[in-house]
Scaffold this motif. Structure first.
Motif, PDB file in Angstrom:
ATOM      1  N   ASN A 233       1.580 -33.543   6.833  1.00 22.93           N
ATOM      2  CA  ASN A 233       1.923 -34.093   8.150  1.00 22.93           C
ATOM      3  C   ASN A 233       2.777 -33.085   8.912  1.00 22.93           C
ATOM      4  O   ASN A 233       4.003 -33.211   8.973  1.00 22.93           O
ATOM      5  CB  ASN A 233       2.694 -35.408   8.010  1.00 22.93           C
ATOM      6  CG  ASN A 233       1.921 -36.445   7.227  1.00 22.93           C
ATOM      7  OD1 ASN A 233       0.740 -36.294   6.973  1.00 22.93           O
ATOM      8  ND2 ASN A 233       2.591 -37.503   6.850  1.00 22.93           N
ATOM      9  N   LEU A 263       5.911 -36.131  11.922  1.00 23.63           N
ATOM     10  CA  LEU A 263       5.424 -34.773  11.681  1.00 23.63           C
ATOM     11  C   LEU A 263       6.572 -33.815  11.374  1.00 23.63           C
ATOM     12  O   LEU A 263       7.648 -33.914  11.958  1.00 23.63           O
ATOM     13  CB  LEU A 263       4.651 -34.256  12.896  1.00 23.63           C
ATOM     14  CG  LEU A 263       3.362 -34.994  13.245  1.00 23.63           C
ATOM     15  CD1 LEU A 263       2.883 -34.594  14.635  1.00 23.63           C
ATOM     16  CD2 LEU A 263       2.278 -34.715  12.204  1.00 23.63           C
ATOM     17  N   ILE A 320      -4.017 -37.417  11.065  1.00 24.80           N
ATOM     18  CA  ILE A 320      -2.983 -36.431  11.390  1.00 24.80           C
ATOM     19  C   ILE A 320      -3.217 -35.863  12.789  1.00 24.80           C
ATOM     20  O   ILE A 320      -2.268 -35.639  13.553  1.00 24.80           O
ATOM     21  CB  ILE A 320      -2.955 -35.298  10.351  1.00 24.80           C
ATOM     22  CG1 ILE A 320      -2.647 -35.861   8.961  1.00 24.80           C
ATOM     23  CG2 ILE A 320      -1.923 -34.244  10.732  1.00 24.80           C
ATOM     24  CD1 ILE A 320      -1.315 -36.547   8.843  1.00 24.80           C
TER      25      ILE A 320
END
Length: 336
Positions: A233, A263, A320
């Motif tokens: 991520n 993230l 993602i």
């Protein structure tokens, strides 16, 4: 004035200010706001269309390349963008080629305010094509960037219609001829330099100094080469230090936390200062950087599939990619 009245007056002032600024404040995320965000399913559908075998790898001059340009133009139009001078394809000659390139460019005015401030979001849509009978789909490079750009356009249009009141317009540019010396982005910058871009909403000429920021999306959808092996991520964001205010430079981290995109954000290219400097100035963004336009580059990095036939739509991680596109959407929205 008593204490309760003073507090009430202050809260009223803050609320009025927040309403006037649309969603530029940092309120909790409403269901309407979440519904406006980029979606993995839409990103997958765009990538799969662009990388279908019928597109032939989107090489300049191929039928698949023409199909891709029409697809992008149709999407931008559907998302509320207007073409410059009523023409979606900005045509230009490509050196050492018999083919004509076509940048697909549209402008979104996501609020009700007239303004003279612009953000450019760009991604190249051509790829290597078909070589010796082998199709190079170009999913990560760079259908992923185009898909992210289109979803950001959709989200900003929906968000602007919901909240309104923004003071910035967004130019979405799908650059052509990346594989031919980045000719498309070079042509776009030349048009900008010579006053050849007129705002399709107001008719005024857009000047170089009107550009608050250029955002380049190039290879956005892979998790095959994470910076840390245990952390898929992630996103690499280079160029924040070039942005015009300290507030803009801290916005990315705030969005990542506030909107829970989860993230890991890296400000260099795999820990190398030299590679960071080199990769920052490569690609379409290089033409904007050369003109001192504040530029930020988002990517998930080069992988073992880059420029290979294995760069297929199945190799990408759309959950993602959704998080990355959402972070950039929020970053743009908070930069209004």
């Amino acid at each position: 004035m008593n204490k309760k009245l003073a507090i009430s007056s202050l809260l009223t002032l803050i609320l009025c200010t927040c309403t006037a600024l649309g969603q530029s404040d940092w309120r909790s995320v409403s269901p309407y706001s979440r519904n406006n965000s980029p979606k993995a399913g839409n990103l997958r559908a765009d990538v799969e269309f662009l990388c279908d075998s019928l597109r032939q790898g989107r090489r300049l001059g191929s039928k698949g390349h023409s199909d891709a340009s029409l697809y992008i133009a149709g999407k931008l139009k559907a998302f509320g963008c207007r073409a410059f001078d009523g023409i979606w394809g900005q045509s230009f000659a490509v050196k050492d080629s018999l083919h004509i390139g076509h940048n697909i460019v549209g402008m979104l005015n996501p609020g009700s305010k007239e303004c003279t401030r612009y953000i450019i979001v760009g991604a190249h849509y051509d790829a290597l094509g078909t070589i010796k009978g082998i199709v190079y789909p170009g999913a990560d490079a760079n259908a992923s960037g185009v898909a992210a750009m289109l979803e950001i356009a959709r989200a900003l249009n929906a968000h602007g219609r919901q909240f309104g009141g923004y003071g910035t317009k967004i130019i979405f540019a799908a650059f052509d001829a990346y594989t031919d010396g980045r000719a498309g982005s070079a042509h776009f910058v030349e048009m900008l330099k010579h006053g050849m871009l007129r705002d399709p909403f107001s008719g005024r000429t857009i000047e170089m100094e009107d550009i608050a920021m250029m955002i380049d999306l190039d290879q956005m959808g892979s998790t095959l080469s994470p910076v840390r092996k245990d952390q898929p991520n992630f996103i690499i964001a280079i160029g924040e230090n070039q942005l015009e205010t300290n507030l803009m430079r801290t916005t990315l981290n705030r969005c990542n936390i506030h909107y829970n995109t989860g993230l890991e954000i890296y400000r260099n290219y795999y820990g190398s200062e030299r590679f960071t400097e080199v990769f920052y100035k490569l690609g379409d963004r290089g033409h904007f950087i050369a003109e001192n336009i504040p530029t930020i580059y988002f990517t998930s990095g080069i992988t073992d599939t880059t420029n290979k036939s294995s760069d297929t739509s199945e190799s990408l991680d759309y959950e993602i990619l959704e998080a990355r596109a959402t972070l950039i959407f929020r970053f743009i929205e908070k930069s209004f």
